[in-house]
Write a protein that holds these residues in place. Sequence first.
Motif, PDB file in Angstrom:
ATOM      1  N   VAL A  92       0.871  -1.159  -0.097  1.00 48.23           N
ATOM      2  CA  VAL A  92       0.000   0.069  -0.011  1.00 48.23           C
ATOM      3  C   VAL A  92       0.967   1.234  -0.032  1.00 48.23           C
ATOM      4  O   VAL A  92       1.822   1.239   0.616  1.00 48.23           O
ATOM      5  N   ARG A  93       0.280   2.388  -0.640  1.00 45.96           N
ATOM      6  CA  ARG A  93       1.377   3.478  -0.827  1.00 45.96           C
ATOM      7  C   ARG A  93       1.212   4.319   0.691  1.00 45.96           C
ATOM      8  O   ARG A  93      -0.038   4.146   1.144  1.00 45.96           O
ATOM      9  N   ASN A  94       1.878   4.959   0.874  1.00 48.92           N
ATOM     10  CA  ASN A  94       2.207   5.557   2.331  1.00 48.92           C
ATOM     11  C   ASN A  94       0.916   6.403   2.571  1.00 48.92           C
ATOM     12  O   ASN A  94       0.405   6.722   3.551  1.00 48.92           O
ATOM     13  N   ASP A  95       0.255   7.190   1.491  1.00 47.64           N
ATOM     14  CA  ASP A  95      -0.684   7.906   1.339  1.00 47.64           C
ATOM     15  C   ASP A  95      -2.177   7.310   1.699  1.00 47.64           C
ATOM     16  O   ASP A  95      -2.956   7.879   1.548  1.00 47.64           O
ATOM     17  N   ASN A  96      -1.829   6.039   1.458  1.00 45.36           N
ATOM     18  CA  ASN A  96      -3.329   5.166   1.500  1.00 45.36           C
ATOM     19  C   ASN A  96      -4.210   5.505   0.268  1.00 45.36           C
ATOM     20  O   ASN A  96      -5.354   5.211   0.221  1.00 45.36           O
ATOM     21  N   GLN A  97      -3.741   5.885  -0.950  1.00 45.71           N
ATOM     22  CA  GLN A  97      -4.407   6.056  -1.996  1.00 45.71           C
ATOM     23  C   GLN A  97      -4.367   4.905  -3.175  1.00 45.71           C
ATOM     24  O   GLN A  97      -5.224   5.035  -4.170  1.00 45.71           O
ATOM     25  N   PHE A  98      -3.340   4.190  -2.977  1.00 49.79           N
ATOM     26  CA  PHE A  98      -3.359   3.164  -4.034  1.00 49.79           C
ATOM     27  C   PHE A  98      -2.607   1.850  -3.344  1.00 49.79           C
ATOM     28  O   PHE A  98      -2.009   2.036  -2.240  1.00 49.79           O
ATOM     29  N   VAL A  99      -3.021   0.534  -3.849  1.00 47.86           N
ATOM     30  CA  VAL A  99      -2.492  -0.435  -3.592  1.00 47.86           C
ATOM     31  C   VAL A  99      -1.982  -1.277  -4.971  1.00 47.86           C
ATOM     32  O   VAL A  99      -2.590  -1.017  -5.935  1.00 47.86           O
ATOM     33  N   LEU A 108     -11.410   0.313  -6.059  1.00 48.16           N
ATOM     34  CA  LEU A 108     -12.429   1.006  -6.947  1.00 48.16           C
ATOM     35  C   LEU A 108     -12.519  -0.081  -8.152  1.00 48.16           C
ATOM     36  O   LEU A 108     -13.377   0.233  -9.080  1.00 48.16           O
ATOM     37  N   THR A 109     -11.892  -1.045  -8.137  1.00 46.52           N
ATOM     38  CA  THR A 109     -11.717  -2.178  -9.297  1.00 46.52           C
ATOM     39  C   THR A 109     -11.662  -3.543  -8.569  1.00 46.52           C
ATOM     40  O   THR A 109     -10.959  -3.635  -7.654  1.00 46.52           O
ATOM     41  N   ILE A 118      -7.286  -8.803 -15.156  1.00 44.43           N
ATOM     42  CA  ILE A 118      -6.887 -10.068 -16.194  1.00 44.43           C
ATOM     43  C   ILE A 118      -5.400 -10.017 -16.352  1.00 44.43           C
ATOM     44  O   ILE A 118      -4.582  -9.058 -15.739  1.00 44.43           O
ATOM     45  N   GLY A 119      -4.667 -11.346 -16.425  1.00 44.83           N
ATOM     46  CA  GLY A 119      -3.413 -11.404 -16.338  1.00 44.83           C
ATOM     47  C   GLY A 119      -3.023 -12.243 -17.352  1.00 44.83           C
ATOM     48  O   GLY A 119      -3.792 -13.080 -18.085  1.00 44.83           O
ATOM     49  N   ARG A 120      -1.779 -12.545 -17.582  1.00 45.73           N
ATOM     50  CA  ARG A 120      -1.301 -13.301 -18.674  1.00 45.73           C
ATOM     51  C   ARG A 120      -0.661 -14.723 -18.013  1.00 45.73           C
ATOM     52  O   ARG A 120      -0.111 -14.707 -16.919  1.00 45.73           O
ATOM     53  N   THR A 121      -0.680 -15.706 -18.796  1.00 46.74           N
ATOM     54  CA  THR A 121      -0.400 -16.978 -18.049  1.00 46.74           C
ATOM     55  C   THR A 121       1.064 -17.470 -18.741  1.00 46.74           C
ATOM     56  O   THR A 121       1.384 -16.793 -19.860  1.00 46.74           O
ATOM     57  N   ASP A 122       1.684 -18.111 -17.971  1.00 47.70           N
ATOM     58  CA  ASP A 122       2.821 -18.655 -18.697  1.00 47.70           C
ATOM     59  C   ASP A 122       2.907 -19.325 -19.828  1.00 47.70           C
ATOM     60  O   ASP A 122       4.035 -19.000 -20.647  1.00 47.70           O
ATOM     61  N   ASN A 123       1.847 -19.772 -20.290  1.00 42.85           N
ATOM     62  CA  ASN A 123       1.865 -20.623 -21.627  1.00 42.85           C
ATOM     63  C   ASN A 123       1.036 -19.611 -22.797  1.00 42.85           C
ATOM     64  O   ASN A 123       0.781 -19.975 -24.054  1.00 42.85           O
ATOM     65  N   GLY A 124       1.237 -18.188 -22.437  1.00 47.59           N
ATOM     66  CA  GLY A 124       0.917 -17.298 -23.604  1.00 47.59           C
ATOM     67  C   GLY A 124      -0.761 -17.116 -23.554  1.00 47.59           C
ATOM     68  O   GLY A 124      -1.286 -16.382 -24.346  1.00 47.59           O
ATOM     69  N   GLY A 125      -1.738 -17.368 -22.751  1.00 47.30           N
ATOM     70  CA  GLY A 125      -3.041 -17.489 -22.557  1.00 47.30           C
ATOM     71  C   GLY A 125      -3.407 -16.220 -21.709  1.00 47.30           C
ATOM     72  O   GLY A 125      -2.615 -15.406 -21.477  1.00 47.30           O
ATOM     73  N   TYR A 126      -4.514 -16.218 -21.071  1.00 48.71           N
ATOM     74  CA  TYR A 126      -4.937 -15.287 -20.011  1.00 48.71           C
ATOM     75  C   TYR A 126      -5.649 -15.828 -19.051  1.00 48.71           C
ATOM     76  O   TYR A 126      -6.084 -17.019 -18.971  1.00 48.71           O
ATOM     77  N   ASP A 167      -5.497 -22.348 -19.286  1.00 51.15           N
ATOM     78  CA  ASP A 167      -4.422 -23.261 -19.075  1.00 51.15           C
ATOM     79  C   ASP A 167      -3.987 -23.330 -17.815  1.00 51.15           C
ATOM     80  O   ASP A 167      -4.311 -22.617 -16.829  1.00 51.15           O
ATOM     81  N   ASP A 168      -3.233 -24.518 -17.433  1.00 49.10           N
ATOM     82  CA  ASP A 168      -2.751 -24.646 -16.225  1.00 49.10           C
ATOM     83  C   ASP A 168      -1.429 -24.105 -15.872  1.00 49.10           C
ATOM     84  O   ASP A 168      -0.704 -24.356 -14.992  1.00 49.10           O
ATOM     85  N   GLY A 169      -0.948 -22.929 -16.637  1.00 51.41           N
ATOM     86  CA  GLY A 169       0.359 -22.532 -15.922  1.00 51.41           C
ATOM     87  C   GLY A 169       0.188 -21.351 -15.126  1.00 51.41           C
ATOM     88  O   GLY A 169      -0.931 -21.166 -14.725  1.00 51.41           O
ATOM     89  N   GLY A 170       1.090 -20.679 -14.579  1.00 52.55           N
ATOM     90  CA  GLY A 170       0.721 -19.568 -13.635  1.00 52.55           C
ATOM     91  C   GLY A 170       0.116 -18.427 -14.258  1.00 52.55           C
ATOM     92  O   GLY A 170       0.351 -18.165 -15.382  1.00 52.55           O
ATOM     93  N   ILE A 171      -0.685 -17.632 -13.554  1.00 51.69           N
ATOM     94  CA  ILE A 171      -1.298 -16.454 -14.082  1.00 51.69           C
ATOM     95  C   ILE A 171      -0.340 -15.168 -13.449  1.00 51.69           C
ATOM     96  O   ILE A 171      -0.458 -15.101 -12.232  1.00 51.69           O
ATOM     97  N   TYR A 172      -0.011 -14.478 -14.223  1.00 53.36           N
ATOM     98  CA  TYR A 172       0.725 -13.256 -13.802  1.00 53.36           C
ATOM     99  C   TYR A 172      -0.154 -12.119 -13.822  1.00 53.36           C
ATOM    100  O   TYR A 172      -0.620 -11.757 -14.854  1.00 53.36           O
ATOM    101  N   ILE A 173      -0.499 -11.597 -12.351  1.00 50.98           N
ATOM    102  CA  ILE A 173      -1.394 -10.571 -12.204  1.00 50.98           C
ATOM    103  C   ILE A 173      -0.593  -9.348 -11.575  1.00 50.98           C
ATOM    104  O   ILE A 173      -0.071  -9.616 -10.431  1.00 50.98           O
ATOM    105  N   GLN A 174      -0.293  -7.940 -12.339  1.00 53.91           N
ATOM    106  CA  GLN A 174       0.330  -7.204 -11.643  1.00 53.91           C
ATOM    107  C   GLN A 174      -0.685  -5.956 -11.650  1.00 53.91           C
ATOM    108  O   GLN A 174      -0.691  -5.507 -12.890  1.00 53.91           O
ATOM    109  N   GLN A 175      -1.302  -5.293 -10.764  1.00 51.80           N
ATOM    110  CA  GLN A 175      -2.141  -4.206 -10.972  1.00 51.80           C
ATOM    111  C   GLN A 175      -1.982  -3.156  -9.903  1.00 51.80           C
ATOM    112  O   GLN A 175      -1.965  -3.372  -8.548  1.00 51.80           O
ATOM    113  N   THR A 176      -1.833  -1.936 -10.171  1.00 48.47           N
ATOM    114  CA  THR A 176      -2.091  -0.776  -9.348  1.00 48.47           C
ATOM    115  C   THR A 176      -3.584  -0.462  -9.129  1.00 48.47           C
ATOM    116  O   THR A 176      -4.087  -0.021 -10.179  1.00 48.47           O
TER     117      THR A 176
END
Length: 131
Positions: free
Chosen positions: A52-59, A87-88, A92-100, A118-127
Amino acid sequence: MAIEFNPIFDGMPNGPQKIKENFDKINEGRQWGPTQNATPSNGAQGAFTYKVRNDNQFVVITFWPTGIKTNPGRIVYLPSSITSRMLTFDFIGRTDNGGYGTMRVDGDTGKCTFTANDDGGIYIQQTVALK
């Protein structure tokens, strides 16, 4: 080419210190807190961190769940003190195998559920903005 700053500060009482103080004011509240771990449940595997940002406006959420297609019941919990202010709730994230893959967050409970094509890992990074 070197810049000589001494002439800039000549005749300026505490010039460098005042500039540093003003710089610190500008950056105050824009720094991120420590990385924390979300709570995996139902055998969820992977990496689940947020900060969390120190001003508590974003995670910022950085999740990498694995094996979701064959184990859709694997869930992770974020603190409801954060998710109730998000607020969201759909990501959506990208999988290791090129899917979503997707992650849905329940704002009331903090429960994060995943789906993947697919059964790869899902990479999700979001602010995420917080209210």
